[in-house]
Design a protein around this motif. Sequence first.
Motif, mmCIF file in Angstrom:
data_model
loop_
_atom_site.group_PDB
_atom_site.id
_atom_site.type_symbol
_atom_site.label_atom_id
_atom_site.label_comp_id
_atom_site.label_asym_id
_atom_site.label_seq_id
_atom_site.Cartn_x
_atom_site.Cartn_y
_atom_site.Cartn_z
ATOM 1 N N SER A 265 2.837 13.180 1.812
ATOM 2 C CA SER A 265 3.662 13.389 3.002
ATOM 3 C C SER A 265 4.830 12.406 3.031
ATOM 4 C CB SER A 265 2.818 13.232 4.263
ATOM 5 O OG SER A 265 2.452 11.885 4.438
ATOM 6 N N MET A 266 5.881 12.795 3.737
ATOM 7 C CA MET A 266 7.031 11.906 3.904
ATOM 8 C C MET A 266 6.626 10.647 4.655
ATOM 9 S SD MET A 266 9.665 12.729 2.326
ATOM 10 C CE MET A 266 10.769 11.551 3.076
ATOM 11 N N ARG A 267 5.647 10.751 5.530
ATOM 12 C CA ARG A 267 5.165 9.575 6.266
ATOM 13 C C ARG A 267 4.624 8.523 5.294
ATOM 14 N NH1 ARG A 267 1.261 10.889 10.886
ATOM 15 N NH2 ARG A 267 3.230 11.330 11.899
ATOM 16 N N LYS A 268 3.849 8.955 4.295
ATOM 17 C CA LYS A 268 3.303 8.007 3.311
ATOM 18 C C LYS A 268 4.409 7.419 2.442
ATOM 19 C CE LYS A 268 -1.389 9.725 2.956
ATOM 20 N NZ LYS A 268 -2.436 10.207 2.056
ATOM 21 N N ILE A 269 5.384 8.242 2.096
ATOM 22 C CA ILE A 269 6.498 7.755 1.279
ATOM 23 C C ILE A 269 7.300 6.718 2.060
ATOM 24 C CG2 ILE A 269 8.674 8.406 0.169
ATOM 25 C CD1 ILE A 269 7.289 11.121 -0.487
ATOM 26 N N ARG A 270 7.598 6.998 3.328
ATOM 27 C CA ARG A 270 8.327 6.040 4.162
ATOM 28 C C ARG A 270 7.540 4.747 4.355
ATOM 29 N NH1 ARG A 270 8.909 10.204 8.006
ATOM 30 N NH2 ARG A 270 10.487 11.619 7.243
ATOM 31 N N VAL B 87 11.500 7.026 -6.172
ATOM 32 C CA VAL B 87 12.381 6.413 -5.184
ATOM 33 C C VAL B 87 12.861 5.096 -5.767
ATOM 34 C CG1 VAL B 87 12.511 5.413 -2.874
ATOM 35 C CG2 VAL B 87 11.124 7.460 -3.254
ATOM 36 N N ILE C 106 6.452 9.206 -7.350
ATOM 37 C CA ILE C 106 5.691 10.031 -6.421
ATOM 38 C C ILE C 106 4.833 10.977 -7.246
ATOM 39 C CG2 ILE C 106 5.847 11.732 -4.579
ATOM 40 C CD1 ILE C 106 8.663 10.528 -3.995
ATOM 41 N N PRO D 213 16.340 8.687 -3.427
ATOM 42 C CA PRO D 213 15.394 9.481 -4.206
ATOM 43 C C PRO D 213 15.997 9.790 -5.573
ATOM 44 C CG PRO D 213 16.479 10.869 -2.601
ATOM 45 C CD PRO D 213 16.960 9.467 -2.361
#
Length: 80
Positions: free
Chosen positions: A40-45, A72, A33, A67
Amino acid sequence: MGLLHAWRMQKLVSDARTAFDRGDLTFTAGFDIDTRARVSMRKIRKEIDLIVDAVERIGWECVRVAPFLASVEIDFVRRP
Protein backbone atom coordinates in the motif's frame (compact mmCIF):
# COMPACT_ATOMS: atom_id res chain seq x y z
CA MET A 1 9.85 -4.57 11.76
CA GLY A 2 11.95 -7.61 11.05
CA LEU A 3 15.63 -8.19 11.62
CA LEU A 4 16.45 -7.73 7.94
CA HIS A 5 14.73 -4.34 7.90
CA ALA A 6 16.53 -3.27 11.08
CA TRP A 7 19.89 -4.31 9.59
CA ARG A 8 19.21 -2.39 6.37
CA MET A 9 18.22 0.73 8.31
CA GLN A 10 21.36 0.44 10.45
CA LYS A 11 23.51 0.14 7.31
CA LEU A 12 21.75 3.09 5.67
CA VAL A 13 22.33 5.31 8.72
CA SER A 14 25.94 4.17 8.93
CA ASP A 15 26.49 5.00 5.24
CA ALA A 16 24.86 8.42 5.70
CA ARG A 17 27.03 9.15 8.74
CA THR A 18 30.19 8.07 6.88
CA ALA A 19 29.33 10.31 3.90
CA PHE A 20 28.61 13.23 6.24
CA ASP A 21 31.87 12.76 8.18
CA ARG A 22 33.78 12.44 4.91
CA GLY A 23 32.47 15.86 3.86
CA ASP A 24 30.23 14.76 0.99
CA LEU A 25 27.77 17.40 -0.17
CA THR A 26 25.04 14.96 -1.23
CA PHE A 27 23.72 11.56 -0.17
CA THR A 28 21.20 9.31 -1.93
CA ALA A 29 19.17 6.62 -0.21
CA GLY A 30 16.48 4.37 -1.55
CA PHE A 31 14.62 1.12 -1.39
CA ASP A 32 12.98 -1.37 -3.72
CA ILE A 33 9.27 -2.10 -3.71
CA ASP A 34 8.36 -5.78 -3.82
CA THR A 35 6.21 -6.05 -6.95
CA ARG A 36 5.17 -9.62 -6.15
CA ALA A 37 3.22 -8.46 -3.10
CA ARG A 38 0.61 -5.76 -2.87
CA VAL A 39 2.21 -2.89 -1.02
CA SER A 40 0.00 0.00 0.00
CA MET A 41 0.99 3.63 -0.47
CA ARG A 42 0.62 4.02 3.30
CA LYS A 43 3.45 1.50 3.88
CA ILE A 44 5.61 3.13 1.22
CA ARG A 45 5.10 6.59 2.77
CA LYS A 46 5.87 5.18 6.21
CA GLU A 47 9.14 3.73 4.93
CA ILE A 48 10.04 7.05 3.30
CA ASP A 49 9.34 8.87 6.58
CA LEU A 50 11.50 6.41 8.54
CA ILE A 51 14.44 6.91 6.18
CA VAL A 52 14.10 10.70 6.04
CA ASP A 53 13.84 11.00 9.83
CA ALA A 54 16.85 8.74 10.43
CA VAL A 55 19.10 10.47 7.88
CA GLU A 56 18.09 14.04 8.74
CA ARG A 57 19.13 13.46 12.37
CA ILE A 58 22.72 13.13 11.15
CA GLY A 59 22.74 16.55 9.50
CA TRP A 60 21.34 15.96 6.03
CA GLU A 61 18.29 17.70 4.55
CA CYS A 62 15.88 15.86 2.25
CA VAL A 63 15.48 17.67 -1.07
CA ARG A 64 13.82 15.09 -3.30
CA VAL A 65 11.79 11.90 -3.10
CA ALA A 66 11.27 10.29 -6.49
CA PRO A 67 9.82 7.02 -7.69
CA PHE A 68 11.94 5.08 -10.17
CA LEU A 69 10.31 1.97 -11.67
CA ALA A 70 9.77 -0.33 -8.65
CA SER A 71 11.91 1.69 -6.27
CA VAL A 72 12.10 5.02 -4.48
CA GLU A 73 15.14 7.31 -4.46
CA ILE A 74 15.60 9.93 -1.74
CA ASP A 75 18.18 12.68 -2.20
CA PHE A 76 19.74 14.65 0.63
CA VAL A 77 22.09 17.63 0.80
CA ARG A 78 24.28 18.74 3.64
CA ARG A 79 22.53 21.26 5.88
CA PRO A 80 24.09 24.72 5.79
